[in-house]
Design a protein around this motif. Structure first.
Motif, PDB file in Angstrom:
ATOM      1  N   VAL A  57       1.191  -1.473   0.451  1.00 15.43           N
ATOM      2  CA  VAL A  57      -0.101   0.116  -0.365  1.00 15.43           C
ATOM      3  C   VAL A  57       1.051   1.570   0.241  1.00 15.43           C
ATOM      4  N   GLY A  60       1.817   1.619  -3.395  1.00 13.53           N
ATOM      5  CA  GLY A  60       0.380   1.832  -5.068  1.00 13.53           C
ATOM      6  C   GLY A  60       0.200   1.242  -5.508  1.00 13.53           C
ATOM      7  N   GLY A  62      -1.530  -1.229  -4.148  1.00 14.83           N
ATOM      8  CA  GLY A  62      -2.898  -1.235  -3.395  1.00 14.83           C
ATOM      9  C   GLY A  62      -4.206  -0.031  -4.697  1.00 14.83           C
ATOM     10  N   ALA A  63      -3.186   0.782  -4.869  1.00  9.17           N
ATOM     11  CA  ALA A  63      -3.861   1.829  -6.330  1.00  9.17           C
ATOM     12  C   ALA A  63      -3.744   1.281  -7.638  1.00  9.17           C
ATOM     13  N   TYR A 129      -5.438  -5.692  -0.176  1.00  9.96           N
ATOM     14  CA  TYR A 129      -4.535  -4.861  -0.423  1.00  9.96           C
ATOM     15  C   TYR A 129      -5.727  -3.733  -0.838  1.00  9.96           C
ATOM     16  N   LEU A 130      -7.259  -3.764  -1.467  1.00  7.48           N
ATOM     17  CA  LEU A 130      -8.048  -2.767  -1.837  1.00  7.48           C
ATOM     18  C   LEU A 130      -8.086  -2.488   0.165  1.00  7.48           C
ATOM     19  N   CYS A 132      -6.086  -2.460   2.434  1.00  2.04           N
ATOM     20  CA  CYS A 132      -5.655  -1.316   3.443  1.00  2.04           C
ATOM     21  C   CYS A 132      -5.621   0.254   2.647  1.00  2.04           C
ATOM     22  N   SER A 133      -6.061  -0.070   1.025  1.00  4.37           N
ATOM     23  CA  SER A 133      -5.200   1.133   0.388  1.00  4.37           C
ATOM     24  C   SER A 133      -6.204   1.762   0.818  1.00  4.37           C
ATOM     25  N   ALA A 134      -7.854   1.233   1.006  1.00  7.00           N
ATOM     26  CA  ALA A 134      -8.773   2.637   1.472  1.00  7.00           C
ATOM     27  C   ALA A 134      -8.201   2.629   2.246  1.00  7.00           C
ATOM     28  N   PRO A 137      -4.448   5.405   4.330  1.00 10.10           N
ATOM     29  CA  PRO A 137      -3.681   6.692   4.319  1.00 10.10           C
ATOM     30  C   PRO A 137      -4.745   7.361   5.104  1.00 10.10           C
ATOM     31  N   TYR A 150       4.000   4.266   8.438  1.00  7.79           N
ATOM     32  CA  TYR A 150       3.517   2.997   7.575  1.00  7.79           C
ATOM     33  C   TYR A 150       3.896   1.801   8.381  1.00  7.79           C
ATOM     34  N   ARG A 207     -14.380  -5.592  -8.630  1.00  7.10           N
ATOM     35  CA  ARG A 207     -13.740  -3.490  -7.547  1.00  7.10           C
ATOM     36  C   ARG A 207     -14.894  -3.466  -7.758  1.00  7.10           C
TER      37      ARG A 207
END
Length: 211
Positions: A57, A60, A62-63, A129-130, A132-134, A137, A150, A207
């Motif tokens: 994450v 990047g 996850g993005a 991943y999605l 954690c990426s949401a 941050p 982090y 997604r």
């Protein structure tokens, strides 16, 4: 991240981790088969995956998965197939399996297998991943150095994950002492069915921005 946001992150992460998922189900099953101490390699495999997820994450990934249908699908199907394979194996389990004597070659190979199962289950799950990426941050202060933040998040996340899995392994170990062998087989089958259900949900998972 400050002294206020870190406890809040810990609470949110604990709720997410404690919700039964593949790694905690494996911890439960490992505890019932091998006892708590011999289940530790599986917990360490999941903890390693936590560091991978947080690091991904931060870099990047996850993005990238959120933006790329191809790579998201690749990771999704790898994870779903592996979860399904584990679920079928547990459904076919006869229960009561014991690890070889500690220090033997078979025990070392068994520990590595337990480690890799938990690691691969977690690291091939695109939901992680999605998620954690949401989530992550929101707890990062963009005005401060991000690397230490982090690192703090990953340590808290890994510590909570290990504690929850330890509790599940302990419940599994207690169950094997209190229940008959046939009941342990049914526990394996329930965990296996749950893993298959999770594999199915992952296979049909899309997604958030997919049409």
């Amino acid at each position: 991240m400050n002294t206020t946001t870190l406890p809040l992150f810990s609470l949110v992460a604990l709720v997410a981790i404690a919700t039964p998922g593949p790694t905690v189900l494996l911890a439960l099953a490992n505890g019932s088969h091998y006892g708590v101490r011999r289940s530790v390699p599986g917990m360490l495999g999941a903890v390693l995956s936590d560091f991978v997820l947080v690091g991904a994450v931060a870099l990047g990934l996850g993005a990238l998965l959120a933006a790329s249908e191809f790579w998201f699908s690749v990771l999704k199907w790898v994870g779903a197939i592996y979860l399904g394979w584990l679920g079928i194996r547990m459904l076919r389990s006869r229960g009561g399996f014991e690890m070889p004597a500690e220090g033997s070659v078979q025990a070392q190979h068994g520990s590595r297998a337990i480690f890799m199962k938990s690691f691969l289950v977690a690291v091939t799950n695109p939901k992680g991943y999605l998620f954690c990426s949401a989530l992550l941050p929101q707890f990062i202060d963009p005005a401060a150095a991000q690397t230490p933040q982090y690192i703090a998040i990953s340590l808290v996340f890994a510590g909570l994950d290990f504690s929850v899995m330890l509790a599940y392994a302990f419940m599994g170990a207690r169950a094997i002492r209190l229940l008959k062998a046939s009941a342990i087989r049914w526990m394996d089958r329930l965990c296996g069915a749950a893993l298959l259900a999770l594999a199915g949900s992952l296979a049909f998972y899309r997604r958030a921005n997919s049409s």
